[in-house]
Design a protein around this motif. Sequence first.
Motif, PDB file in Angstrom:
ATOM      1  N   VAL A   1      66.919  22.604  33.160  1.00  0.00           N
ATOM      2  CA  VAL A   1      67.792  21.888  34.104  1.00  0.00           C
ATOM      3  C   VAL A   1      68.625  22.935  34.820  1.00  0.00           C
ATOM      4  CG1 VAL A   1      69.589  20.141  34.407  1.00  0.00           C
ATOM      5  CG2 VAL A   1      67.947  19.932  32.520  1.00  0.00           C
ATOM      6  N   ALA A   2      68.557  22.965  36.151  1.00  0.00           N
ATOM      7  CA  ALA A   2      69.268  23.997  36.910  1.00  0.00           C
ATOM      8  C   ALA A   2      69.948  23.403  38.123  1.00  0.00           C
ATOM      9  CB  ALA A   2      68.294  25.090  37.345  1.00  0.00           C
ATOM     10  N   ASP A   3      71.065  24.015  38.484  1.00  0.00           N
ATOM     11  CA  ASP A   3      71.739  23.708  39.742  1.00  0.00           C
ATOM     12  C   ASP A   3      70.939  24.390  40.847  1.00  0.00           C
ATOM     13  OD1 ASP A   3      73.484  24.099  42.058  1.00  0.00           O
ATOM     14  OD2 ASP A   3      75.095  23.323  40.793  1.00  0.00           O
ATOM     15  N   ALA A   4      70.361  23.599  41.745  1.00  0.00           N
ATOM     16  CA  ALA A   4      69.441  24.148  42.732  1.00  0.00           C
ATOM     17  C   ALA A   4      70.138  25.072  43.718  1.00  0.00           C
ATOM     18  CB  ALA A   4      68.768  23.009  43.496  1.00  0.00           C
ATOM     19  N   GLU A   5      71.413  24.864  43.958  1.00  0.00           N
ATOM     20  CA  GLU A   5      72.107  25.648  44.967  1.00  0.00           C
ATOM     21  C   GLU A   5      72.745  26.905  44.390  1.00  0.00           C
ATOM     22  OE1 GLU A   5      73.336  22.435  48.278  1.00  0.00           O
ATOM     23  OE2 GLU A   5      74.301  22.180  46.344  1.00  0.00           O
ATOM     24  N   SER A   6      73.439  26.800  43.281  1.00  0.00           N
ATOM     25  CA  SER A   6      74.066  27.982  42.686  1.00  0.00           C
ATOM     26  C   SER A   6      73.078  28.814  41.891  1.00  0.00           C
ATOM     27  CB  SER A   6      75.222  27.574  41.772  1.00  0.00           C
ATOM     28  OG  SER A   6      74.752  26.985  40.575  1.00  0.00           O
ATOM     29  N   GLY A   7      72.031  28.176  41.384  1.00  0.00           N
ATOM     30  CA  GLY A   7      71.079  28.866  40.530  1.00  0.00           C
ATOM     31  C   GLY A   7      71.454  28.844  39.064  1.00  0.00           C
ATOM     32  N   ASP A   8      72.570  28.256  38.708  1.00  0.00           N
ATOM     33  CA  ASP A   8      72.967  28.186  37.299  1.00  0.00           C
ATOM     34  C   ASP A   8      71.982  27.318  36.510  1.00  0.00           C
ATOM     35  OD1 ASP A   8      75.219  29.711  37.746  1.00  0.00           O
ATOM     36  OD2 ASP A   8      76.578  27.996  37.887  1.00  0.00           O
ATOM     37  N   VAL A   9      71.530  27.825  35.380  1.00  0.00           N
ATOM     38  CA  VAL A   9      70.714  27.025  34.466  1.00  0.00           C
ATOM     39  C   VAL A   9      71.663  26.324  33.506  1.00  0.00           C
ATOM     40  CG1 VAL A   9      68.915  27.038  32.710  1.00  0.00           C
ATOM     41  CG2 VAL A   9      68.759  28.587  34.673  1.00  0.00           C
ATOM     42  N   LEU A  10      71.712  25.005  33.560  1.00  0.00           N
ATOM     43  CA  LEU A  10      72.665  24.228  32.768  1.00  0.00           C
ATOM     44  C   LEU A  10      72.199  24.060  31.332  1.00  0.00           C
ATOM     45  CD1 LEU A  10      73.619  21.434  35.333  1.00  0.00           C
ATOM     46  CD2 LEU A  10      74.520  23.758  35.111  1.00  0.00           C
ATOM     47  N   ALA A  11      70.893  23.972  31.129  1.00  0.00           N
ATOM     48  CA  ALA A  11      70.335  23.830  29.781  1.00  0.00           C
ATOM     49  C   ALA A  11      68.843  24.110  29.870  1.00  0.00           C
ATOM     50  CB  ALA A  11      70.583  22.431  29.221  1.00  0.00           C
ATOM     51  N   SER A  12      68.253  24.427  28.716  1.00  0.00           N
ATOM     52  CA  SER A  12      66.824  24.722  28.709  1.00  0.00           C
ATOM     53  C   SER A  12      66.259  24.519  27.312  1.00  0.00           C
ATOM     54  CB  SER A  12      66.557  26.156  29.170  1.00  0.00           C
ATOM     55  OG  SER A  12      67.043  27.086  28.207  1.00  0.00           O
ATOM     56  N   HIS A  13      64.961  24.479  27.246  1.00  0.00           N
ATOM     57  CA  HIS A  13      64.237  24.411  25.975  1.00  0.00           C
ATOM     58  C   HIS A  13      62.958  25.217  26.147  1.00  0.00           C
ATOM     59  CE1 HIS A  13      62.771  22.670  22.184  1.00  0.00           C
ATOM     60  NE2 HIS A  13      61.604  22.444  22.796  1.00  0.00           N
TER      61      HIS A  13
END
Length: 377
Positions: free
Chosen positions: A36-48
Amino acid sequence: MSTVGGAQLGKSGAQANLGAGAPVLPKDLSARSWIVADAESGDVLASHNAHWRLPPASTLKMLFADTLLPKFPKTQKHKVQLSDLAGIGAGSSMVGIKEEETYTVHDLWLGVFLKSGNDAVHVLSAMNGGVDRTVKDMNARAEELQALDTNVVSPDGYDEKKQVSSAYDLTLFARSGLQNEDFREYCSTVRADFPGETKKNKKGKTTRKSFEIQNTNRLLAGDAGLDAYKGIAGVKNGNTTNAGATFTGVAERDGKVLLVTVMNPQKTEHNEVYKETAKLLDWGFQASGKVSPVGELVPPKSAKTSAQPGAGASGEAGGSGDDRGSSKPVAASASTDGSSGVGIALGIAGGVLVLLAAGVFLINRRWPLPELMRRRR
């Protein structure tokens, strides 16, 4: 696993840095990998397992489109030869292209995005100098985007030995592709008319009728027991024997734009990949501002950071240039000859530009993406 984008992305299992008031991750996810990522900032909010190298299926067509879309004007016509359709894998998804028929590049891209047509991919590859040349170009583009988990063997995503990508890389492909006006139009088109086969009637008069095609992205088009996701604006789905179901989606809510990629859910429920994507989108919108990033979506290798709104790049998407840096507002329509089409409104966010063609990429700033898609039914 790779640590591109941050060390935490190289860890196995679910990764999330929850702050005060942040919702817990959905408990019933079965996908082998997701992000899950913020498309504009590029921050990845969570991952697996963000960097697990898995078969990508037709989500690889996002890289195909990001690589080839700038090369051909959308109005260019091509008469299909039998050799153009050689080598298509058994059981491939097809849009229905016929040899000796002429199609525009616009037609072919609709076939790629809506019906995931491997026949359309092979025709465009032939226009690009062949499958081998296209595979080489796609691997070079993946390397430029720092999508280092990816190895392309077949441009259409068909199962091939050693063909792999990752949730992280697929998200990079979507983020890059969405900066192209035509990419945004095609991936958000719900239905369109596609040219059929030329036929002769009893009087010898030739006619060529069109038939309707509908996007196989079920979060966009909806399905039995599954509503279209509010705010969805693309991107691409896939499904093969080895890959299982894969999907990357982009959606907007309250000014926030998120990208979610889900690969190979282990649950066998119908439309499971879309249901898990919707859960992760819901979580991401609720968690935004309440979590610390676990990593970032990296810029292309040649990119430089810039904060120069108003700078432009020559060329238009689908024309002789590449609109990855286009500064003009977009009001594109996917309507096709009447009410069967679907209108989309695509806006330029902020006013800050991304100029990939000029080697400029904005990190942790807003960049052009579709606004909430408004449908015309």
